[in-house]
Motif scaffolding. Structure first.
Motif, PDB file in Angstrom:
ATOM      1  N   SER A  64       0.824  -1.206   0.000  1.00 22.79           N
ATOM      2  CA  SER A  64       0.000   0.000   0.000  1.00 22.79           C
ATOM      3  C   SER A  64       0.859   1.258   0.000  1.00 22.79           C
ATOM      4  N   ILE A  65       1.879   1.275   0.818  1.00 31.05           N
ATOM      5  CA  ILE A  65       2.794   2.420   0.865  1.00 31.05           C
ATOM      6  C   ILE A  65       3.552   2.539  -0.454  1.00 31.05           C
ATOM      7  N   HIS A  66       4.117   1.434  -0.897  1.00 31.70           N
ATOM      8  CA  HIS A  66       4.941   1.424  -2.114  1.00 31.70           C
ATOM      9  C   HIS A  66       4.136   1.872  -3.335  1.00 31.70           C
ATOM     10  N   ALA A  67       2.941   1.341  -3.500  1.00 29.29           N
ATOM     11  CA  ALA A  67       2.112   1.674  -4.658  1.00 29.29           C
ATOM     12  C   ALA A  67       1.629   3.121  -4.606  1.00 29.29           C
ATOM     13  N   ALA A  68       1.229   3.598  -3.442  1.00 30.70           N
ATOM     14  CA  ALA A  68       0.745   4.971  -3.320  1.00 30.70           C
ATOM     15  C   ALA A  68       1.843   5.976  -3.667  1.00 30.70           C
ATOM     16  N   VAL A  69       3.043   5.739  -3.176  1.00 28.95           N
ATOM     17  CA  VAL A  69       4.149   6.650  -3.481  1.00 28.95           C
ATOM     18  C   VAL A  69       4.526   6.558  -4.953  1.00 28.95           C
ATOM     19  N   GLY A  70       4.550   5.368  -5.500  1.00 30.48           N
ATOM     20  CA  GLY A  70       4.857   5.204  -6.919  1.00 30.48           C
ATOM     21  C   GLY A  70       3.836   5.893  -7.808  1.00 30.48           C
ATOM     22  N   ARG A  72       2.008   8.380  -6.899  1.00 31.75           N
ATOM     23  CA  ARG A  72       2.189   9.820  -6.665  1.00 31.75           C
ATOM     24  C   ARG A  72       3.190  10.395  -7.663  1.00 31.75           C
ATOM     25  N   VAL A  73       4.286   9.689  -7.859  1.00 31.00           N
ATOM     26  CA  VAL A  73       5.310  10.154  -8.800  1.00 31.00           C
ATOM     27  C   VAL A  73       4.751  10.179 -10.222  1.00 31.00           C
ATOM     28  N   ILE A  74       4.051   9.122 -10.601  1.00 30.09           N
ATOM     29  CA  ILE A  74       3.486   9.046 -11.956  1.00 30.09           C
ATOM     30  C   ILE A  74       2.476  10.165 -12.184  1.00 30.09           C
ATOM     31  N   VAL A  75       1.584  10.388 -11.205  1.00 33.79           N
ATOM     32  CA  VAL A  75       0.564  11.433 -11.330  1.00 33.79           C
ATOM     33  C   VAL A  75       1.218  12.816 -11.385  1.00 33.79           C
ATOM     34  N   LYS A  80       0.715  16.561 -13.750  1.00 32.43           N
ATOM     35  CA  LYS A  80       1.214  17.805 -13.134  1.00 32.43           C
ATOM     36  C   LYS A  80       0.429  18.192 -11.882  1.00 32.43           C
ATOM     37  N   LEU A  81      -0.157  17.206 -11.209  1.00 30.08           N
ATOM     38  CA  LEU A  81      -0.903  17.450  -9.976  1.00 30.08           C
ATOM     39  C   LEU A  81       0.086  17.803  -8.870  1.00 30.08           C
ATOM     40  N   ARG A  82      -0.244  18.788  -8.068  1.00 31.23           N
ATOM     41  CA  ARG A  82       0.648  19.243  -6.999  1.00 31.23           C
ATOM     42  C   ARG A  82      -0.154  19.583  -5.747  1.00 31.23           C
ATOM     43  N   GLY A  83       0.560  19.837  -4.670  1.00 28.66           N
ATOM     44  CA  GLY A  83      -0.029  20.374  -3.442  1.00 28.66           C
ATOM     45  C   GLY A  83      -0.997  19.450  -2.744  1.00 28.66           C
ATOM     46  N   VAL A  84      -2.054  20.066  -2.219  1.00 23.86           N
ATOM     47  CA  VAL A  84      -3.034  19.353  -1.403  1.00 23.86           C
ATOM     48  C   VAL A  84      -3.733  18.251  -2.201  1.00 23.86           C
ATOM     49  N   LEU A  85      -4.059  18.511  -3.462  1.00 25.40           N
ATOM     50  CA  LEU A  85      -4.726  17.486  -4.272  1.00 25.40           C
ATOM     51  C   LEU A  85      -3.835  16.256  -4.448  1.00 25.40           C
ATOM     52  N   LEU A  86      -2.556  16.488  -4.643  1.00 30.70           N
ATOM     53  CA  LEU A  86      -1.609  15.372  -4.776  1.00 30.70           C
ATOM     54  C   LEU A  86      -1.522  14.595  -3.468  1.00 30.70           C
TER      55      LEU A  86
END
Length: 111
Positions: A64-70, A72-75, A80-86
């Motif tokens: 869960s941690i690994h996939a969410a962070v991965g 996050r990088v892709i998104v 180009k999502l940033r900040g609170v939405l990211l």
């Protein structure tokens, strides 16, 4: 909230935890297949087992941690999502994966 280096370390540490768990899972699957175990026999062996609960529970947390962070990088790179939405996206993905994984682990171990 976690920032750059924190996410980097979370992904690397989760990969470090996942590596032996993946190997263990593959070994268990090979054993089960070669042993000709049915689904019912597998579930009978995992029922009420704290060891299987801990093994697969750790797996779910690490994935869960690994996939969410991965993701996050892709998104970040593609949308180009940033900040609170990211941050909301990252935590949302992690929570969804944790809940789904916890349900699966509890169904298999019945704990």
């Amino acid at each position: 909230m976690m920032q750059g280096m924190g996410f980097y370390m979370a992904q690397r540490l989760s990969a470090l935890v996942m590596a032996p768990l993946v190997l263990g899972h593959i070994a268990v699957m090979i054993y089960a297949i070669q042993g000709g175990l049915s689904t019912a026999e597998i579930l009978e062996r995992t029922r009420d087992s704290l060891a299987w609960f801990a093994f697969y529970g750790s797996f779910v947390i690490a994935v869960s941690i690994h996939a969410a962070v991965g993701l996050r990088v892709i998104v970040t790179e593609t949308l180009k999502l940033r900040g609170v939405l990211l941050d909301l996206f990252t935590w949302g993905v992690m929570i969804v994966l944790l809940v789904m994984g916890a349900r699966a682990v509890s169904a298999v171990t019945m704990l």
